[in-house]
Design a protein around this motif. Structure first.
Motif, PDB file in Angstrom:
ATOM      1  N   ARG A  45      -4.655   9.951  72.031  1.00 20.77           N
ATOM      2  CA  ARG A  45      -3.485   9.069  72.122  1.00 20.77           C
ATOM      3  C   ARG A  45      -2.739   9.111  70.795  1.00 20.77           C
ATOM      4  O   ARG A  45      -3.355   9.084  69.732  1.00 20.77           O
ATOM      5  CB  ARG A  45      -3.909   7.622  72.421  1.00 20.77           C
ATOM      6  N   PHE A  46      -1.417   9.210  70.885  1.00 20.57           N
ATOM      7  CA  PHE A  46      -0.608   9.168  69.661  1.00 20.57           C
ATOM      8  C   PHE A  46       0.819   8.800  70.002  1.00 20.57           C
ATOM      9  O   PHE A  46       1.189   8.702  71.180  1.00 20.57           O
ATOM     10  CB  PHE A  46      -0.663  10.510  68.914  1.00 20.57           C
ATOM     11  N   GLU A  47       1.611   8.590  68.961  1.00 17.69           N
ATOM     12  CA  GLU A  47       3.042   8.334  69.143  1.00 17.69           C
ATOM     13  C   GLU A  47       3.825   9.551  68.688  1.00 17.69           C
ATOM     14  O   GLU A  47       3.452  10.206  67.707  1.00 17.69           O
ATOM     15  CB  GLU A  47       3.468   7.097  68.350  1.00 17.69           C
ATOM     16  N   LEU A  48       4.888   9.841  69.409  1.00 24.91           N
ATOM     17  CA  LEU A  48       5.700  11.021  69.123  1.00 24.91           C
ATOM     18  C   LEU A  48       7.165  10.629  69.108  1.00 24.91           C
ATOM     19  O   LEU A  48       7.645   9.945  70.015  1.00 24.91           O
ATOM     20  CB  LEU A  48       5.455  12.078  70.214  1.00 24.91           C
ATOM     21  N   ASP A  49       7.855  11.088  68.083  1.00 26.91           N
ATOM     22  CA  ASP A  49       9.293  10.866  67.977  1.00 26.91           C
ATOM     23  C   ASP A  49       9.992  12.132  68.499  1.00 26.91           C
ATOM     24  O   ASP A  49       9.777  13.221  67.959  1.00 26.91           O
ATOM     25  CB  ASP A  49       9.661  10.611  66.511  1.00 26.91           C
ATOM     26  N   GLU A  59       7.053  19.653  73.579  1.00 28.24           N
ATOM     27  CA  GLU A  59       6.384  19.673  72.274  1.00 28.24           C
ATOM     28  C   GLU A  59       4.878  19.422  72.435  1.00 28.24           C
ATOM     29  O   GLU A  59       4.059  20.098  71.810  1.00 28.24           O
ATOM     30  CB  GLU A  59       7.013  18.625  71.339  1.00 28.24           C
TER      31      GLU A  59
END
Lengths: 87, 87
Positions: A45-49, A59
């Motif tokens: 799990r992560f955040e992506l801009d 991406e």
């Protein structure tokens, strides 16, 4: 936009999964019967801009190809959810 | 009834996650910027034979307490889906 990303990386069908097998063999001794087919994978799990969802997904797919998963023995499933504007 | 079970075991907030940190540090060198907060957990999938959803969930909760997760450093989220009758 900021996306909350979850990537499930799991062994392909037919590929041995020793961690799952060990759990499946241990459960009956603890009194849990009726469990079968245990497979253990990873969940990242992560955040992506990213500009939009299309670019975000592309991406993450490239990340999976280059780093997060081994396509010879694993499959990767990507879940994206927009959680906010660009920071 | 047969249930398809998914258990996500992930590190609690505030607990170090070296695997996630390693991935987060590696991504910029591969050209992927804009990623942050990478956390890596496990996703276990299996089939469970149980009388009903209530009993199935209770059994999986007990499995988590006894074998699948370490409550000191991890949380477990359980997802259940009925997929068929008793075999």
């Amino acid at each position: 936009m900021i996306f909350s990303v979850a990537v499930e990386v799991r062994p392909l069908e037919g590929i041995a999964n020793p961690e799952g097998l060990t759990i499946e063999r241990a459960l009956p001794a603890l009194g849990f019967t009726g469990v079968r087919g245990v497979r253990v994978g990873k969940l990242l799990r992560f955040e992506l801009d990213a500009v939009d969802e299309h670019h975000a997904r592309r991406e993450v797919e490239q990340m999976c190809e280059h780093l997060l998963a081994n396509p010879v023995i694993e499959r990767a499933d990507i879940h994206l959810e927009a959680v906010g504007g660009t920071q």
